[in-house]
Design a protein around this motif. Structure first.
Motif, PDB file in Angstrom:
ATOM      1  N   ALA A  58      54.213  19.553  43.630  1.00 31.49           N
ATOM      2  CA  ALA A  58      55.136  19.947  44.888  1.00 31.49           C
ATOM      3  C   ALA A  58      54.218  20.768  45.959  1.00 31.49           C
ATOM      4  N   ASP A  59      53.207  21.406  45.763  1.00 34.25           N
ATOM      5  CA  ASP A  59      52.364  22.014  46.640  1.00 34.25           C
ATOM      6  C   ASP A  59      51.721  21.015  47.405  1.00 34.25           C
ATOM      7  N   ARG A  88      52.872  17.923  47.821  1.00 33.25           N
ATOM      8  CA  ARG A  88      53.957  17.449  48.783  1.00 33.25           C
ATOM      9  C   ARG A  88      53.997  17.986  50.102  1.00 33.25           C
ATOM     10  N   LYS A  89      54.113  19.593  49.856  1.00 33.96           N
ATOM     11  CA  LYS A  89      54.588  20.290  51.155  1.00 33.96           C
ATOM     12  C   LYS A  89      53.235  20.371  52.034  1.00 33.96           C
ATOM     13  N   GLU A  90      52.106  20.109  51.609  1.00 35.19           N
ATOM     14  CA  GLU A  90      50.997  20.195  52.525  1.00 35.19           C
ATOM     15  C   GLU A  90      51.045  18.897  53.043  1.00 35.19           C
ATOM     16  N   CYS A  91      51.111  17.831  52.645  1.00 32.71           N
ATOM     17  CA  CYS A  91      50.995  16.450  53.129  1.00 32.71           C
ATOM     18  C   CYS A  91      52.143  16.401  54.066  1.00 32.71           C
ATOM     19  N   LEU A  92      53.460  16.936  54.045  1.00 32.42           N
ATOM     20  CA  LEU A  92      54.367  16.782  54.763  1.00 32.42           C
ATOM     21  C   LEU A  92      54.152  17.726  56.140  1.00 32.42           C
ATOM     22  N   LYS A  93      53.587  18.681  56.023  1.00 28.48           N
ATOM     23  CA  LYS A  93      53.040  19.696  56.980  1.00 28.48           C
ATOM     24  C   LYS A  93      51.947  18.898  57.849  1.00 28.48           C
ATOM     25  N   ASP A 133      60.430  19.265  56.213  1.00 28.91           N
ATOM     26  CA  ASP A 133      60.754  19.195  54.461  1.00 28.91           C
ATOM     27  C   ASP A 133      62.308  19.601  54.579  1.00 28.91           C
ATOM     28  N   LYS A 134      62.963  18.355  54.495  1.00 22.70           N
ATOM     29  CA  LYS A 134      64.387  18.475  54.217  1.00 22.70           C
ATOM     30  C   LYS A 134      65.039  17.115  54.117  1.00 22.70           C
TER      31      LYS A 134
END
Length: 549
Positions: free
Chosen positions: A87-88, A90-95, A101-102
């Motif tokens: 999950a972390d 994924r967030k780093e990639c999207l950022k 992130d929605k």
């Protein structure tokens, strides 16, 4: 394969060396020996910085692969394992990618009229509903700057098409009031936020009772492509972008879908190419009487209604031809400025192309095909139009369907081995090279003579492309490889002169042309020349032909 990105200047020697390696690989294709070393290891080791860089790079890649394989091994042993950091990550990639992130939500729907104004930024609707100017003997003088114009064969009514995603497609006839009608009984899917100028054309395949008919969308111009506004681009660029767009959205695996194609575009000075595509064909509804038909690139034909002529150069600029430099140039009628490069404000935007277009209607009494006999002297026919074009075309007769060139390959020296350079130098100056037999007429002028070359065998290769020089370079390399021994006899063949290139121009400016590059086979091999090994190289029994030299 060596893939080069940001190729540095001064690397010609490397390219020449690699080209020689490739020639060697071709020569050894069917032998037991092979090229096993391109650069000796001791030379690589002598450059310690580079050698260490290669070691570190390879070891770092190996470390990542070892770690990944260890994870796979662990999961195979225990399928219950989970990755807590997923999950972390994924967030780093999207950022990093700048992606919100929605969850994705469907875009809000709107009616076509609102969407049209939104896409065109509330442009004046009057610019879209302008009528075509009829082309006849009275309006023909508008086209005296013939290099400023392109032409398209029409087959129906020009309308606007608005796509709002999938099969949500609407049309407007360009007349007020502004009413968008949904396309019914038409199987077509297009990306949302797309606005095109099109015709709906009845395409025909075959003749007589076996003839098939299908409705197709023919794109005449592009305004908005999937949200990208291209109205201010040059007409040629808009057509090229429309070609890419249509190629991306086409569904060749779905024969049930209605086709969408981009119209073939011709330069006005090359209008004679259009008449080559015109034939008299019998259609199902013609009662056995042949009707005028225009055949497109893929062998489908339709009944033409006339010719659209589109102004692509913006005032006060116009295009002219320089006899001294043998090139076209742009001329500003207000400032008297001239330049070979296209000025930024010289490209006519869609608004100008659409409002200043002319239409030459091929109605009864207009002769555009040799088999037509009923001519109305009050109407503009093919001969009158072509006479006007020839009078205003100061280049001479270059608009040929097939063009022979006796080509000098002096621009190849940056990408060919030294032995090839030597051969090309010989071609350039014709020193010590054998030539095909010819009969020369008495000189007509000081600078050239007319030669009739006798029938003979030539070795040839054919390529298609939009860059003539690049195609001819590639063709020269193929044939040079043949005479260097890349043939079934592994025999070397003497270099000869001249090198010829036969050019069949494409149907329009955005279409590929066909180039056939040829070397003459020396006299002693004419009876039995070595058979080419390369499937793209072939022997040609060339008939007698005449050339200006």
């Amino acid at each position: 394969y060596i893939v080069c990105r940001g190729l540095k200047p001064g690397s010609d020697a490397v390219r020449e060396y690699m080209f020689r390696v490739n020639l060697k690989l071709n020569q050894l294709r069917n032998k037991d020996t092979d090229v096993t070393e391109v650069v000796p290891l001791n030379i690589i080791k002598d450059d310690t910085d580079f050698f260490q860089f290669m070691i570190n790079s390879n070891e770092s890649l190996c470390a990542v692969q070892i770690k990944a394989l260890a994870k796979i091994h662990a999961f195979v042993i225990d399928p219950e394992l989970s990755e807590p950091r997923q999950a972390d990550i994924r967030k780093e990639c999207l950022k990093l990618w700048g992606v919100p992130d929605k969850a994705r939500v469907a875009p809000s729907s709107s009616d076509p009229k609102t969407k049209f104004y939104e896409l065109t930024k509330n442009s004046d609707v009057d610019a879209f509903q302008s009528k075509t100017t009829p082309l006849d003997s009275n309006t023909l003088s508008k086209l005296r700057h013939i290099f400023d114009y392109r032409c398209i064969v029409g087959g129906g009514e020009q309308i606007f098409l608005l796509a709002m995603g999938k099969s949500q497609i609407y049309t407007w006839d360009g007349k007020m009031p502004l009413r968008w009608k949904k396309m019914e009984s038409f199987r077509l899917e297009l990306p949302r936020e797309t606005l095109l100028s099109v015709e709906i054309v009845q395409e025909l395949k075959g003749e007589g009772k076996a003839q098939r008919r299908i409705s197709a969308v023919h794109v005449m111009d592009a305004l908005i492509l999937n949200g990208t506004d291209v109205r201010d681009q040059h007409f040629n660029q808009r057509i090229q972008m429309a070609e890419k767009f249509v190629k991306a959205v086409a569904k060749p695996s779905r024969p049930d879908m209605n086709p969408i194609r981009v119209k073939e575009v011709y330069r006005l000075e090359e209008m004679e190419k259009i008449f080559v595509r015109l034939e008299m064909k019998i259609t199902k509804s013609s009662g056995g009487v042949p009707r005028l038909s225009y055949t497109g690139r893929d062998d489908r034909h339709f009944l033409p209604t006339g010719l659209y002529i589109i102004k692509t150069v913006n005032e006060p600029w116009t295009m002219a031809y320089s006899k001294n430099s043998n090139k076209k140039f742009f001329y500003n009628k207000t400032t008297k400025e001239s330049t070979y490069g296209m000025p930024p404000n010289a490209a006519a935007p869609f608004r100008v192309c659409h409002s200043e277009r002319l239409f030459w209607a091929w109605v009864d009494g207009v002769i555009v095909h040799d088999s037509q006999t009923r001519m109305d002297p009050e109407k503009l026919s093919k001969d009158g139009f072509l006479t006007f074009i020839h009078q205003h075309h100061h280049r001479g007769s270059n608009a040929l369907i097939g063009i022979w060139k006796l080509k000098i390959f002096s621009n190849l020296r940056t990408s060919s081995p030294s032995v090839m350079l030597k051969a090309m130098g010989q071609v350039l100056f014709s020193t010590g090279l054998k030539n095909p037999k010819f009969t020369a007429e008495e000189p007509k002028g000081q600078d050239y003579e007319i030669r009739t070359y006798h029938p003979a065998k030539w070795v040839s290769t054919t390529l298609s492309g939009m860059q003539g020089d690049e195609c001819m370079k590639t063709g020269f390399r193929r044939l040079f490889s043949y005479i260097q021994g890349n043939n079934k006899n592994k025999a070397k063949v003497e270099m000869t002169a001249p090198v010829t290139c036969h050019v069949v121009p494409g149907a329009g400016p955005a279409c590929e042309s066909q180039f056939t590059v040829s070397f003459y086979i020396p006299d002693e091999l004419q009876a039995n020349p070595p058979e080419p090994s390369d499937p793209d190289v072939f022997m040609e029994d060339r008939k007698e032909f005449t050339a200006y030299v």
